[in-house]
Write a protein that holds these residues in place. Sequence first.
Motif, short mmCIF file in Angstrom:
data_model
loop_
_atom_site.label_atom_id
_atom_site.label_comp_id
_atom_site.label_asym_id
_atom_site.label_seq_id
_atom_site.Cartn_x
_atom_site.Cartn_y
_atom_site.Cartn_z
N GLY A 17 0.87 -1.17 0.09
CA GLY A 17 0.08 -0.01 -0.16
C GLY A 17 0.71 1.38 -0.06
N TRP A 18 1.96 1.22 0.63
CA TRP A 18 3.05 2.29 0.42
C TRP A 18 4.40 1.89 0.45
N LEU A 19 5.36 2.57 0.52
CA LEU A 19 6.79 2.20 0.38
C LEU A 19 7.35 2.72 1.76
N SER A 20 7.28 1.80 2.68
CA SER A 20 8.22 2.13 3.94
C SER A 20 9.79 2.00 3.76
N MET B 205 4.39 8.72 -7.99
CA MET B 205 3.38 7.67 -7.91
C MET B 205 3.76 6.74 -7.03
N TYR B 206 4.91 6.99 -6.39
CA TYR B 206 5.25 6.31 -5.10
C TYR B 206 4.73 6.89 -3.76
N ASN B 207 4.27 6.01 -2.86
CA ASN B 207 3.92 6.80 -1.88
C ASN B 207 4.76 6.40 -0.59
N LEU B 208 5.40 7.21 0.10
CA LEU B 208 6.36 7.06 1.05
C LEU B 208 5.82 7.19 2.37
N LYS B 209 4.54 7.40 2.64
CA LYS B 209 3.88 7.21 3.75
C LYS B 209 2.36 6.49 3.63
N PRO B 210 1.66 5.89 4.61
CA PRO B 210 0.37 5.49 4.46
C PRO B 210 -0.60 6.48 3.81
N LEU B 211 -1.53 6.29 2.95
CA LEU B 211 -2.55 6.77 2.59
C LEU B 211 -4.00 6.38 2.64
N LEU C 140 -6.22 10.89 -4.90
CA LEU C 140 -6.66 11.33 -5.82
C LEU C 140 -5.44 12.40 -6.21
N SER C 141 -4.94 12.23 -7.50
CA SER C 141 -3.88 13.29 -7.76
C SER C 141 -4.32 14.31 -8.76
N VAL C 142 -4.15 15.80 -8.55
CA VAL C 142 -4.81 16.60 -9.53
C VAL C 142 -3.49 17.19 -10.05
N CYS C 143 -3.79 17.18 -11.61
CA CYS C 143 -2.56 17.84 -12.22
C CYS C 143 -2.75 19.54 -11.90
N THR C 144 -1.66 19.94 -11.62
CA THR C 144 -1.53 21.34 -11.34
C THR C 144 -0.63 22.10 -12.22
N PRO D 113 -10.69 12.24 7.24
CA PRO D 113 -10.90 11.81 8.70
C PRO D 113 -11.08 10.24 8.63
N ASP D 114 -12.00 10.02 7.54
CA ASP D 114 -12.45 8.42 7.45
C ASP D 114 -11.37 7.54 6.80
N GLY D 115 -10.40 8.13 6.40
CA GLY D 115 -9.25 7.37 5.71
C GLY D 115 -9.52 6.89 4.29
N LEU D 116 -10.46 7.46 3.68
CA LEU D 116 -10.90 7.06 2.40
C LEU D 116 -10.07 7.68 1.22
N ILE D 117 -9.84 9.24 1.42
CA ILE D 117 -9.41 9.89 0.27
C ILE D 117 -8.07 10.83 0.69
N THR D 118 -6.85 10.54 -0.10
CA THR D 118 -5.97 11.59 0.14
C THR D 118 -5.76 12.27 -1.06
N LEU D 119 -5.57 13.49 -0.82
CA LEU D 119 -5.49 14.20 -2.05
C LEU D 119 -3.90 14.89 -2.29
N LYS D 120 -3.50 14.69 -3.49
CA LYS D 120 -2.21 15.03 -3.79
C LYS D 120 -2.25 15.86 -5.18
N GLU D 121 -1.23 16.83 -5.34
CA GLU D 121 -1.03 17.49 -6.54
C GLU D 121 -0.14 16.69 -7.34
N GLY D 122 -0.41 16.74 -8.68
CA GLY D 122 0.39 15.73 -9.41
C GLY D 122 1.28 16.75 -10.69
N GLU D 123 2.22 16.31 -11.10
CA GLU D 123 2.83 16.89 -12.06
C GLU D 123 2.11 16.32 -13.53
N CYS D 124 2.62 16.69 -14.53
CA CYS D 124 1.99 16.44 -15.86
C CYS D 124 1.64 14.99 -16.16
#
Length: 157
Positions: free
Chosen positions: A38-41, A68-74, A79-83, A112-123
Amino acid sequence: MLTPESLKKIDREIAKYPVDQKRSAIMAALAIAQDEQGWLSSEAIESVANYLGMAPVAAYEVASFYNMYNLKPLGKYKLSVCTNLPCMLSGGVDAGEYLKKKLGIGYNETTPDGLITLKEGECMGACGDAPVMIVNNRRMCSWMQPEQIDQLLAELK
């Protein structure tokens, strides 16, 4: 640290490269480890590095460079939004702001329910489809206006 099934998958990736260049499979191997856990410890990154015969710091450099790699639990869904500029000019910032308000979180935060993590994404390579989002590094969503965002969120719940 990795299951035998994951190691078999990594072995298939290694087989794509010359014998003396198995470290070339680092991106695929990290993705396999992430899919399993689920992530990369740091332990998972080190385990992959050791399996490929490379320095753990070199594997960490790859894992920390690509979003694309997650260095902590999400959350269950990332959801990655391209900005990047083209998406920004075509509503990417507005889509991100709408999501922040709708979810009650900021970038790099989880509901708070642990359902969605929001991230900014590159191209994401789909500038003509802006604003663009990617769900869990696998599913690209295009032309994400408030109505489409609401549909996506309803689907994820």
